[in-house]
Design a protein around this motif. Structure first.
Motif, mmCIF file in Angstrom:
data_model
loop_
_atom_site.group_PDB
_atom_site.id
_atom_site.type_symbol
_atom_site.label_atom_id
_atom_site.label_comp_id
_atom_site.label_asym_id
_atom_site.label_seq_id
_atom_site.Cartn_x
_atom_site.Cartn_y
_atom_site.Cartn_z
ATOM 1 N N ALA A 182 0.863 -1.187 0.000
ATOM 2 C CA ALA A 182 0.000 0.000 0.000
ATOM 3 C C ALA A 182 0.896 1.233 0.000
ATOM 4 N N HIS A 183 0.857 1.998 -1.080
ATOM 5 C CA HIS A 183 1.636 3.229 -1.190
ATOM 6 C C HIS A 183 0.808 4.392 -0.664
ATOM 7 N N ILE A 184 1.447 5.276 0.077
ATOM 8 C CA ILE A 184 0.766 6.457 0.607
ATOM 9 C C ILE A 184 1.515 7.694 0.149
ATOM 10 N N MET A 185 0.817 8.593 -0.536
ATOM 11 C CA MET A 185 1.372 9.898 -0.891
ATOM 12 C C MET A 185 0.341 10.956 -0.529
ATOM 13 N N ALA A 186 0.748 11.891 0.330
ATOM 14 C CA ALA A 186 -0.206 12.871 0.855
ATOM 15 C C ALA A 186 -0.794 13.734 -0.252
ATOM 16 N N SER A 187 0.067 14.331 -1.060
ATOM 17 C CA SER A 187 -0.412 15.201 -2.129
ATOM 18 C C SER A 187 -0.604 14.412 -3.415
ATOM 19 N N GLY A 188 -1.759 14.581 -4.027
ATOM 20 C CA GLY A 188 -2.021 13.928 -5.297
ATOM 21 C C GLY A 188 -1.919 14.872 -6.471
ATOM 22 N N GLU A 189 -1.381 16.078 -6.225
ATOM 23 C CA GLU A 189 -1.299 17.076 -7.287
ATOM 24 C C GLU A 189 -0.059 16.857 -8.144
ATOM 25 N N PRO A 190 -0.021 17.453 -9.355
ATOM 26 C CA PRO A 190 1.123 17.261 -10.239
ATOM 27 C C PRO A 190 2.425 17.675 -9.573
ATOM 28 N N ASN A 208 -9.903 12.220 -5.900
ATOM 29 C CA ASN A 208 -10.170 13.032 -7.095
ATOM 30 C C ASN A 208 -8.991 13.909 -7.513
ATOM 31 N N SER A 209 -7.795 13.523 -7.124
ATOM 32 C CA SER A 209 -6.601 14.271 -7.508
ATOM 33 C C SER A 209 -6.046 13.742 -8.826
ATOM 34 N N VAL A 210 -5.091 14.474 -9.371
ATOM 35 C CA VAL A 210 -4.448 14.050 -10.616
ATOM 36 C C VAL A 210 -3.793 12.685 -10.437
ATOM 37 N N LEU A 211 -3.073 12.515 -9.319
ATOM 38 C CA LEU A 211 -2.409 11.242 -9.070
ATOM 39 C C LEU A 211 -3.415 10.102 -8.950
ATOM 40 N N ALA A 212 -4.509 10.348 -8.242
ATOM 41 C CA ALA A 212 -5.533 9.310 -8.083
ATOM 42 C C ALA A 212 -6.086 8.878 -9.436
ATOM 43 N N GLU A 213 -6.370 9.848 -10.297
ATOM 44 C CA GLU A 213 -6.935 9.522 -11.604
ATOM 45 C C GLU A 213 -5.929 8.785 -12.484
ATOM 46 N N LEU A 214 -4.663 9.193 -12.424
ATOM 47 C CA LEU A 214 -3.646 8.510 -13.221
ATOM 48 C C LEU A 214 -3.461 7.068 -12.760
ATOM 49 N N ALA A 215 -3.477 6.863 -11.445
ATOM 50 C CA ALA A 215 -3.324 5.500 -10.923
ATOM 51 C C ALA A 215 -4.510 4.628 -11.324
ATOM 52 N N ARG A 216 -5.709 5.193 -11.279
ATOM 53 C CA ARG A 216 -6.894 4.436 -11.705
ATOM 54 C C ARG A 216 -6.802 4.091 -13.193
ATOM 55 N N THR A 217 -6.298 5.034 -13.984
ATOM 56 C CA THR A 217 -6.125 4.772 -15.417
ATOM 57 C C THR A 217 -5.196 3.592 -15.652
ATOM 58 N N THR A 228 11.456 26.474 -18.227
ATOM 59 C CA THR A 228 11.488 25.750 -16.968
ATOM 60 C C THR A 228 10.141 25.088 -16.748
ATOM 61 N N VAL A 229 10.156 24.002 -16.013
ATOM 62 C CA VAL A 229 8.933 23.321 -15.583
ATOM 63 C C VAL A 229 8.990 23.293 -14.068
ATOM 64 N N SER A 230 8.063 23.984 -13.421
ATOM 65 C CA SER A 230 8.249 24.214 -11.996
ATOM 66 C C SER A 230 6.943 24.635 -11.335
ATOM 67 N N ARG A 231 6.797 24.241 -10.075
ATOM 68 C CA ARG A 231 5.773 24.863 -9.248
ATOM 69 C C ARG A 231 6.219 26.290 -8.951
ATOM 70 N N LEU A 232 5.296 27.218 -8.935
ATOM 71 C CA LEU A 232 5.647 28.623 -8.730
ATOM 72 C C LEU A 232 5.561 28.933 -7.239
ATOM 73 N N VAL A 233 6.597 28.483 -6.535
ATOM 74 C CA VAL A 233 6.692 28.624 -5.085
ATOM 75 C C VAL A 233 8.087 29.137 -4.744
ATOM 76 N N GLU A 234 8.269 29.553 -3.503
ATOM 77 C CA GLU A 234 9.539 30.137 -3.058
ATOM 78 C C GLU A 234 10.728 29.236 -3.356
ATOM 79 N N GLN A 235 10.571 27.942 -3.095
ATOM 80 C CA GLN A 235 11.670 26.993 -3.256
ATOM 81 C C GLN A 235 12.285 27.055 -4.645
ATOM 82 N N LYS A 236 11.456 27.221 -5.673
ATOM 83 C CA LYS A 236 11.925 27.118 -7.056
ATOM 84 C C LYS A 236 12.598 28.392 -7.565
ATOM 85 N N ASN A 278 -0.401 18.820 -19.141
ATOM 86 C CA ASN A 278 -0.229 17.363 -19.141
ATOM 87 C C ASN A 278 0.516 16.882 -20.381
ATOM 88 N N ASP A 279 1.085 17.825 -21.140
ATOM 89 C CA ASP A 279 1.832 17.462 -22.351
ATOM 90 C C ASP A 279 3.280 17.931 -22.274
#
Length: 364
Positions: A4-12, A40-49, A198-206, A253-254
């Motif tokens: 059983a894999h657990i990942m808190a965030s299911g977002e890209p 209903n997250s992106v990760l959840a839908e991809l795993a179901r696919t 660049t491909v990045s989340r637009l957050v302080e870290q990046k 997604n491309d």
């Protein structure tokens, strides 16, 4: 073996990409997997696919919620897995809070650690305590970063717990060199321009603002930003104020089809584990420039695979961009080196290393 894999965030993001690539490879090694993540997250839908069973549980609503821990324990009891694999600090913390080790062994993979030296001391100590609590009853510990694994190992009280560095991998089927003209036409970019992306989340870290600042010194450059996040409005305002040619594409997604449009890929992060976006660009044959985080340094081990600049230095980044803009032959050499380096990071190898960790964790 049922994991059983657990990942808190299911977002890209890197974690989601990691799991989407890993689960099918584990299946080839006779590991049956299911996933617990945001409903209903992106990760959840991809795993179901991919036909993996998904259990919806939102660990992102709170950093500390006993109700969520009880729900997690109930879900694990319902599944009855051979082993639980927690991906990321929050997943590992909730496994510890819910005492999941009483149901089955728990393996924790760190995709980045929650503490760093630049944090205020109280926050740094708090996050170290969170990591320590998360690791107390682990069957095994893994990390995508050698440096992060060493830092976690120093906190972990049980030296007998198996520990493994399992570097990020990239799908050679999805990410590969493509036709530059077609890729530019796809997102309406000028065919002859010098494109820096660049491909990045637009957050302080990046620290995407560093790329925009550096671009003011690179005449003729077009900047392409793929991704979204809380700093988007601020970054748009900065790009407008500087007058640079900047294209905000949002979350896409491309990405494999967009990357070949770049002449150069830039990762300007202030901190990283091992950046998956860097490997994906390299697999596409894009010359890369990255800030000298430990994770980027572990990927770009020589100047034939990519260039490094001092974290936070607009001047260093601008100098490298000018160097690559004016030297097509260097771009060609870096492209070949990037492809060669990325080709060593296969999903098959990652799955094999992961199963080896499972086997160690299952030994009494």
């Amino acid at each position: 073996m049922h994991v059983a894999h657990i990942m808190a965030s299911g977002e890209p993001g890197g974690g989601a990409t990691y799991l989407v690539g890993l689960l099918p490879e584990l299946a080839k090694l006779e590991v049956q997997s299911c996933l617990i993540t945001q409903p209903n997250s992106v990760l959840a839908e991809l795993a179901r696919t991919q036909e993996f069973k998904v259990y919806g549980l939102d660990l992102m609503t709170s950093r500390l919620d006993i109700t969520i821990a009880k729900q997690l324990a109930s879900t694990i009891a319902e599944i009855g897995p051979t082993l639980v694999h927690a991906h990321g600090t929050r997943a590992a913390f909730y496994c510890a809070l819910a005492s999941i080790h009483k149901y089955c062994p728990v393996v924790y993979t760190a995709h980045g650690i929650s503490f760093r030296d630049t944090q205020p001391l109280p926050k740094n100590l708090l996050m170290k305590a969170v990591e320590w609590f998360s690791m107390r009853k682990l069957a095994a510990l893994a990390s995508v970063s050698e440096q992060d694994l060493e830092a976690l190992s120093q906190l972990h009280s049980n030296s007998a717990t198996p520990k493994a560095y399992i570097p990020n991998a990239v799908s050679g089927e999805l990410f590969k060199p493509g036709n530059k003209a077609e890729a530019r036409k796809r997102i309406n970019l000028p065919e002859k321009a010098f494109i820096v992306g660049t491909v990045s989340r637009l957050v302080e870290q990046k620290a995407v603002h560093l790329l925009l600042d550096a671009a003011t010194e690179v005449e003729g450059a077009h900047i392409v930003i793929v991704g979204d996040g809380p700093l988007e409005a601020q970054l748009r305002k900065l790009a407008h104020s500087t007058g640079i040619q900047c294209h905000f594409l949002g979350s896409r997604n491309d990405v494999p089809e967009i990357l070949p449009s770049f002449d150069v890929f830039v990762l300007s992060s202030l901190w990283e584990g091992e950046p998956l976006s860097l490997l994906e660009s390299m697999a596409c044959g894009i010359p890369v420039i990255a800030s000298d985080t430990p994770g980027a340094c572990s990927i770009l081990k020589n100047e034939n695979s990519g260039l490094l600049f001092s974290r936070g230095s607009k001047q260093d980044l601008a100098a490298l961009l000018l160097r690559l803009r004016d030297n097509p032959e260097l771009r060609r050499v870096l492209s070949l080196g990037a492809i060669a380096a990325a080709s060593e990071r296969t999903l098959t190898r990652t799955a094999q290393q992961t199963v080896a960790v499972y086997q160690e964790g299952l030994v009494p």
